[in-house]
Design a protein around this motif. Sequence first.
Motif, PDB file in Angstrom:
ATOM      1  N   VAL A  39      -6.025 -29.409  21.014  1.00  0.00           N
ATOM      2  CA  VAL A  39      -6.260 -30.761  20.522  1.00  0.00           C
ATOM      3  C   VAL A  39      -5.813 -30.890  19.062  1.00  0.00           C
ATOM      4  O   VAL A  39      -5.967 -29.960  18.275  1.00  0.00           O
ATOM      5  CB  VAL A  39      -7.764 -31.132  20.673  1.00  0.00           C
ATOM      6  N   ASP A  40      -5.165 -32.032  18.766  1.00  0.00           N
ATOM      7  CA  ASP A  40      -4.778 -32.369  17.394  1.00  0.00           C
ATOM      8  C   ASP A  40      -3.662 -31.526  16.790  1.00  0.00           C
ATOM      9  O   ASP A  40      -3.479 -31.563  15.589  1.00  0.00           O
ATOM     10  CB  ASP A  40      -5.997 -32.248  16.456  1.00  0.00           C
ATOM     11  N   HIS A  41      -2.958 -30.786  17.572  1.00  0.00           N
ATOM     12  CA  HIS A  41      -1.870 -30.003  16.992  1.00  0.00           C
ATOM     13  C   HIS A  41      -0.580 -30.809  16.838  1.00  0.00           C
ATOM     14  O   HIS A  41       0.404 -30.280  16.337  1.00  0.00           O
ATOM     15  CB  HIS A  41      -1.643 -28.716  17.798  1.00  0.00           C
ATOM     16  N   GLY A  42      -0.616 -32.065  17.288  1.00  0.00           N
ATOM     17  CA  GLY A  42       0.514 -32.952  16.987  1.00  0.00           C
ATOM     18  C   GLY A  42       1.448 -33.254  18.144  1.00  0.00           C
ATOM     19  O   GLY A  42       2.616 -33.558  17.921  1.00  0.00           O
ATOM     20  N   LYS A  43       0.944 -33.215  19.365  1.00  0.00           N
ATOM     21  CA  LYS A  43       1.790 -33.512  20.537  1.00  0.00           C
ATOM     22  C   LYS A  43       2.297 -34.949  20.514  1.00  0.00           C
ATOM     23  O   LYS A  43       3.487 -35.204  20.652  1.00  0.00           O
ATOM     24  CB  LYS A  43       0.995 -33.307  21.837  1.00  0.00           C
ATOM     25  N   ARG A  66       1.908 -43.232  17.180  1.00  0.00           N
ATOM     26  CA  ARG A  66       1.432 -42.539  18.390  1.00  0.00           C
ATOM     27  C   ARG A  66       1.562 -43.472  19.595  1.00  0.00           C
ATOM     28  O   ARG A  66       0.605 -43.897  20.216  1.00  0.00           O
ATOM     29  CB  ARG A  66       0.007 -42.011  18.187  1.00  0.00           C
ATOM     30  N   GLY A  78      -8.227 -41.204  17.857  1.00  0.00           N
ATOM     31  CA  GLY A  78      -7.140 -40.321  17.420  1.00  0.00           C
ATOM     32  C   GLY A  78      -6.911 -39.140  18.343  1.00  0.00           C
ATOM     33  O   GLY A  78      -6.337 -38.144  17.948  1.00  0.00           O
ATOM     34  N   ILE A  79      -7.396 -39.216  19.568  1.00  0.00           N
ATOM     35  CA  ILE A  79      -7.061 -38.167  20.517  1.00  0.00           C
ATOM     36  C   ILE A  79      -6.493 -38.790  21.796  1.00  0.00           C
ATOM     37  O   ILE A  79      -6.801 -39.927  22.125  1.00  0.00           O
ATOM     38  CB  ILE A  79      -8.274 -37.278  20.898  1.00  0.00           C
ATOM     39  N   THR A  80      -5.656 -38.024  22.457  1.00  0.00           N
ATOM     40  CA  THR A  80      -5.068 -38.495  23.704  1.00  0.00           C
ATOM     41  C   THR A  80      -6.049 -38.220  24.830  1.00  0.00           C
ATOM     42  O   THR A  80      -6.741 -37.210  24.818  1.00  0.00           O
ATOM     43  CB  THR A  80      -3.749 -37.754  23.955  1.00  0.00           C
ATOM     44  N   GLY A 106      -4.988 -32.742  24.565  1.00  0.00           N
ATOM     45  CA  GLY A 106      -5.339 -31.372  24.215  1.00  0.00           C
ATOM     46  C   GLY A 106      -6.842 -31.137  24.264  1.00  0.00           C
ATOM     47  O   GLY A 106      -7.291 -30.008  24.275  1.00  0.00           O
ATOM     48  N   ASN A 157       4.302 -26.525  14.482  1.00  0.00           N
ATOM     49  CA  ASN A 157       4.254 -27.832  13.838  1.00  0.00           C
ATOM     50  C   ASN A 157       3.392 -27.767  12.569  1.00  0.00           C
ATOM     51  O   ASN A 157       2.724 -26.777  12.319  1.00  0.00           O
ATOM     52  CB  ASN A 157       3.662 -28.826  14.854  1.00  0.00           C
ATOM     53  N   LYS A 158       3.442 -28.832  11.821  1.00  0.00           N
ATOM     54  CA  LYS A 158       2.615 -29.005  10.617  1.00  0.00           C
ATOM     55  C   LYS A 158       2.900 -27.939   9.553  1.00  0.00           C
ATOM     56  O   LYS A 158       1.977 -27.482   8.863  1.00  0.00           O
ATOM     57  CB  LYS A 158       1.113 -28.968  10.971  1.00  0.00           C
ATOM     58  N   ASP A 160       4.332 -28.444   6.929  1.00  0.00           N
ATOM     59  CA  ASP A 160       4.059 -29.057   5.619  1.00  0.00           C
ATOM     60  C   ASP A 160       2.672 -28.684   5.102  1.00  0.00           C
ATOM     61  O   ASP A 160       2.444 -28.579   3.907  1.00  0.00           O
ATOM     62  CB  ASP A 160       4.205 -30.581   5.723  1.00  0.00           C
ATOM     63  N   ARG A 161       1.747 -28.451   6.022  1.00  0.00           N
ATOM     64  CA  ARG A 161       0.389 -28.097   5.581  1.00  0.00           C
ATOM     65  C   ARG A 161       0.366 -26.745   4.867  1.00  0.00           C
ATOM     66  O   ARG A 161      -0.466 -26.529   3.982  1.00  0.00           O
ATOM     67  CB  ARG A 161      -0.570 -28.056   6.768  1.00  0.00           C
ATOM     68  N   ALA A 251       6.033 -32.792  12.216  1.00  0.00           N
ATOM     69  CA  ALA A 251       6.302 -34.019  12.964  1.00  0.00           C
ATOM     70  C   ALA A 251       6.005 -35.255  12.143  1.00  0.00           C
ATOM     71  O   ALA A 251       6.712 -36.257  12.242  1.00  0.00           O
ATOM     72  CB  ALA A 251       5.481 -34.038  14.249  1.00  0.00           C
ATOM     73  N   THR A 252       4.997 -35.195  11.273  1.00  0.00           N
ATOM     74  CA  THR A 252       4.711 -36.391  10.477  1.00  0.00           C
ATOM     75  C   THR A 252       5.799 -36.642   9.451  1.00  0.00           C
ATOM     76  O   THR A 252       6.126 -37.784   9.158  1.00  0.00           O
ATOM     77  CB  THR A 252       3.374 -36.278   9.705  1.00  0.00           C
TER      78      THR A 252
HETATM   79  N1  LIG Z   1       0.245 -32.597   8.022  1.00  0.00           N
HETATM   80  C1  LIG Z   1       0.667 -32.842   9.249  1.00  0.00           C
HETATM   81  N2  LIG Z   1      -0.090 -33.534  10.086  1.00  0.00           N
HETATM   82  C2  LIG Z   1       0.358 -33.773  11.328  1.00  0.00           C
HETATM   83  C3  LIG Z   1       1.608 -33.290  11.757  1.00  0.00           C
HETATM   84  N3  LIG Z   1       1.782 -33.672  13.044  1.00  0.00           N
HETATM   85  C4  LIG Z   1       0.679 -34.362  13.391  1.00  0.00           C
HETATM   86  N4  LIG Z   1      -0.176 -34.431  12.354  1.00  0.00           N
HETATM   87  C5  LIG Z   1      -1.470 -35.101  12.337  1.00  0.00           C
HETATM   88  O1  LIG Z   1      -2.354 -34.474  13.236  1.00  0.00           O
HETATM   89  C6  LIG Z   1      -3.205 -35.418  13.816  1.00  0.00           C
HETATM   90  C7  LIG Z   1      -3.160 -35.270  15.299  1.00  0.00           C
HETATM   91  O2  LIG Z   1      -1.923 -35.646  15.812  1.00  0.00           O
HETATM   92  P1  LIG Z   1      -1.681 -36.045  17.310  1.00  0.00           P
HETATM   93  O3  LIG Z   1      -0.227 -36.196  17.499  1.00  0.00           O
HETATM   94  O4  LIG Z   1      -2.546 -37.163  17.718  1.00  0.00           O
HETATM   95  O5  LIG Z   1      -2.182 -34.730  18.012  1.00  0.00           O
HETATM   96  P2  LIG Z   1      -2.238 -34.467  19.555  1.00  0.00           P
HETATM   97  O6  LIG Z   1      -1.837 -33.064  19.758  1.00  0.00           O
HETATM   98  O7  LIG Z   1      -1.485 -35.493  20.300  1.00  0.00           O
HETATM   99  O8  LIG Z   1      -3.779 -34.615  19.819  1.00  0.00           O
HETATM  100  P3  LIG Z   1      -4.453 -34.781  21.247  1.00  0.00           P
HETATM  101  O9  LIG Z   1      -3.524 -35.545  22.074  1.00  0.00           O
HETATM  102  O10 LIG Z   1      -5.725 -35.474  21.018  1.00  0.00           O
HETATM  103  O11 LIG Z   1      -4.667 -33.407  21.740  1.00  0.00           O
HETATM  104  C8  LIG Z   1      -2.751 -36.773  13.357  1.00  0.00           C
HETATM  105  O12 LIG Z   1      -3.605 -37.194  12.345  1.00  0.00           O
HETATM  106  C9  LIG Z   1      -1.370 -36.516  12.819  1.00  0.00           C
HETATM  107  O13 LIG Z   1      -1.035 -37.371  11.790  1.00  0.00           O
HETATM  108  C10 LIG Z   1       2.397 -32.556  10.840  1.00  0.00           C
HETATM  109  O14 LIG Z   1       3.497 -32.110  11.121  1.00  0.00           O
HETATM  110  N5  LIG Z   1       1.887 -32.365   9.593  1.00  0.00           N
END
Ligand SMILES: Nc1nc2c(ncn2[C@@H]2O[C@H](COP(=O)(O)OP(=O)(O)OP(=O)(O)O)[C@@H](O)[C@H]2O)c(=O)[nH]1
Length: 1107
Positions: A39-43, A66, A78-80, A106, A157-158, A160-161, A251-252
């Motif tokens: 969850v929240d890894h940026g799919k 999104r 904010g979750i799928t 996720g 992903n991410k 940048d963090r 991805a952001t």
């Molecule tokens: N810093 C940073 N944040 C990111 C990046 N990609 C996604 N995020 C953030 O992570 C959060 C979750 O992103 P989602 O794309 O909704 O994640 P998800 O994997 O689809 O989540 P679920 O579908 O709920 O499992 C959001 O607040 C995004 O802005 C990235 O590359 N860098």
Amino acid sequence: MQHHVSKRRFAMGLSSLDKIIALQRNPANIRNLCILAHVDHGKTTLADCLVATNGIISSRLAGKLRYLDSREDEQIRGITMKSSAISLHYRNGDQEYLLNLIDSPGHVDFSSEVSTAVRLCDGAIVVVDAVEGVCPQTQAVLRQAWLENIRPVLVINKIDRLIVELKLTSQEAYAHLQKILEQVNAVTGTLFTSKVLKERAEEDEEEEEKKKDSKTLSGDQVYDWSARLEEADDSQLYFSPDQGNVVFASATDGWGFSIQQFAQIYSQKMGIKAEVLLKTLWGDFYLNAKAKKIMKGAQAKGKKQLFVQLVLDNIWSLYDAVVTRRDKEKVEKVVTSLGVKLLARDLRHSDPKVLLSAICSQWLPVSQAVLLMVCEKLPSPLEIAAARVEKLMSVGARRFDSLPEQTQELKRAFLQCSSGANDPLIVFVSKMFAVDTKALPQNRQRPLTHEEMAQRRDLARQRHADKHTALWNKSAVQVLSIYYSISLSGQMESLTLKDSKPEEEEEHQTFIAFARVFSGVAKKGQRVFVLGPKYDPAQALSMLPEGVSASGCVSEVPHLSCCTMESLYLLMGRELEELEEVPVGNVLGIGGLEVSVLKSATLSTSPACPPFIPLNFEATPIVRVAIEPKHPSEMPKLVRGMRLLNQADPCAEVLIQETGEHVLVTAGEVHLQRCLDDLRDRFAKIEISASKPIIPFRETVVRPPKVDMVNEDLGKQHKIAIIHQVKEGRSSATLHVDSGGLVTLTTPNRLATVSIRAMPLPQVTSLLERSAELIRTLEQINMSLREGKSLDISHRTLEAIIGLKTQLEILLQGRKWRNAVDRVWAFGPRRIGPNILLNSVEGYQRPSVWQCLGRVVKAGEAGAQVIRDLDNSIVSGFQLATLAGPMCEEPLMGVCFSVEKWDIQSPASKVEGSSETLEEGATAGPIQARRRPEAASADCYGPVSGQLIAAMKEACRHAFQAQPQRLMVAMYTCEIMATADVLGRVYGVLGKREGRVLHEEMKEGTDMFIIKAVLPVAESFGFADEFRKKTSGLASPQLVFSHWEVISSDPYWVPTTEEEYLHFGEKADSANQSLKYMNAVRRRKGLYVEEKIVEHAEKQRTLGKNK
Ligand SMILES: Nc1nc2c(ncn2[C@@H]2O[C@H](COP(=O)(O)OP(=O)(O)OP(=O)(O)O)[C@@H](O)[C@H]2O)c(=O)[nH]1
Ligand SMILES: [Mg+2]
């Protein structure tokens, strides 16, 4: 936002739809893939970037919109919450590809949606957060991808963090990324080795069998188990940047790259061959500037790795210039050196991230890197593996090669991915989803084409003219008004075209099947067979006439029905596009199946097609609530709504309990909330109220405790006292309980007697639970054996059954369990549960549940292995007893009922009269009963079989009560990531909710702790919320059902010793958690609750005053 989206969509135009239709015909260039991650890894954010390449959303909004989270609650939370598909067009050089992309959720509550997605795909993008690394769901999705034999690629992903949040240097980041890769590969490695070993074992068996067949058994052979592991090619298997199956991304911020891209860039710049760079860009290599050579051993020599020097440093300095230092001049320099063109407004923007993503998305667009990797590394539908096909098509426990010939032939069509006119159509529907009927393309308002517009205008003009002449004679005022209204309606018509539907129908939801064509071509309006999960092609082929088609009537074949695919759709995220036909290898939506398909199904034009194996669900639905309408009169609407909800959700269960309550079972709290919202707003459209979650419990017995509640040793005396209690309370004319806990019960007609003892099952409970599916298969096999049918059981199944039996034998050790496994009579409840009925009746040699293993009965014994009459009643009584226990009518778990005596007398011997015959009958009984069963059943108490069921059930309950009883609670595991400063509060929340920390460790390279804990489901509600509040917004912990645990406290405990009185007081209910749980359940079920609310109120008060 919405407006923006739809405008862009229409701008995409029809030419693009035509393009997609054309691409659908070329399976070599189709990729069906899903995005999987924790969850929240940026799919969804990554999906945005890919969707933007098709102009469906603007690239500026990509990563923020999104787009595929189309539900309102998805956007808010904010979750799928569901998987949704979109078809994209991608051009790489002269090749054009069609990508059917499925975004999946996720969150663990929705993991069933992941199962529905992977079934339809050939490949997957696994996304991993660069900071969090491999998380529980990452492992779960990798396992799911494996189970479905689909190939994964990796996106880290991410990143940048790492720069902005963790402030790592490029060198540290490199080490960190390496670790993440290792973690992911470790998961894959475990999956791979276990699979290889399993296959190896299977092959060996087959070989052995062949040898046996040809009778050439040649001595002992020693196998080297590790040999195959080394042989097996695993180079394709692991993720490695030089293999091209890893992309590093943010991805952001819109950037992403694979090392191929950098190899290309630098081979031109530095004049080093791209292949060399490709091999050395990731790894322990460095650049010797003087010698202009790439050398090995960067770490040992303290040099910067190539990856750091050539790749990461560039990104780091860009972030430094743009985000950290905001150095205008430097930015300009970088911009010109990269050859990026920027808009003035981006340069001036106050948020540096805007500028950053403007630069990055031109320099290293993430979509390019990912799409290229997908097209090159993921298989097309043509490459579907034979193993996967056989797995999908394997019917129950059968061997593939024992299936009918016509069925085996389908495999060819499958593998060739053929779409010729004669090829059978095979479609798998993995879920049904609801859309507003209004939103369907055929009902949607759409802009008219020019011709249509002109036609309409002509028509309106014509009609207008007609009316005009007809009305010529009427009064001027009238004419004017009519003229006005006509022209107005004409105008309206000419603007939009819409099929008129009655008002009420517009409110409806239409179900669309989420499906994929695995062979042939699906055509709109085509009739197909719907194959239920239990459908057996062999049986059907023998029943149906040759060459039957789905348009004929097939009502007599079990689990087979027909339906028409009324419409076909291209899935475009929030929208659907109508299609006329969909060829093999594509993901599609199908309308018109809602009556014939509940959740998933296999469709085919050939009755030889077997149903696909059921989806692999990882989550167990465990949270149940009872639902009522706010206004009782709206009950029918609720019932209808719940039926729709059941169909629309792959994992939610809807049932009506005996009490008449409507119960909804969901995977967790978030899932529950979504189901309730859906019910309220879409399916029932009424106000509803939901009960507090109904927590499931299990009832069990344990060995008598050795110490009392204050840890004092219990003497023998005490134990006897306890048992005495039981005996006194419960013995009666037909019931006898002895001091060893053996319960003897006689039926009301005094003809049958059973003696039963309950025992706790040591350790095997979880094994039985895990093996439920296998036991079900075993039960089915036994059933057919009893009916005299013979089955060709697959090797794998036999092997698994033998394995289960051996494991049971190992676990059930000791004097009490001697030969127990061979005497297993049945499992229960529902014939598959984690309780055992044991045959300890002397002289009754009943075949055990393992009879299918075909231990040949020796000639002499054959007579003894006969099933007695009324055997079935004993089993039924046991099933009933285990389904609901005496504590609070919850199912039993981990209990063994051993039948030690079972006597039946014929009524004739009863006439003779006294109670002694009962004893005599003990030995003669079975034979008599076998001889004259019909005589035994004629009786004023009704049929003996019924009485025996009731007596058996009662006897089990009494036997259960003669042992120390305990409640079992369901436990969740959760993994929590927390920084050191909130650690204390994390422990606080866990402690308050009876949670237990299993272990705690520091996540390498970060200042985060990972805490793994278990907590009872009963205490979990609101846990995530409390957590977030107490720790100021940490990522919410994911609760996953783990196991059942016995609560150590005895719900029936009353203080008996002086110490206990002192410690707990007379009422002693303060600390008794299990009594609290038990009474709560009893109260809910309307059972009698023994409770004294206020006792000696006066006395207590005076006592208080005196103190
Ligand atoms: N810093 C940073 N944040 C990111 C990046 N990609 C996604 N995020 C953030 O992570 C959060 C979750 O992103 P989602 O794309 O909704 O994640 P998800 O994997 O689809 O989540 P679920 O579908 O709920 O499992 C959001 O607040 C995004 O802005 C990235 O590359 N860098
Ligand atoms: Mg998502």
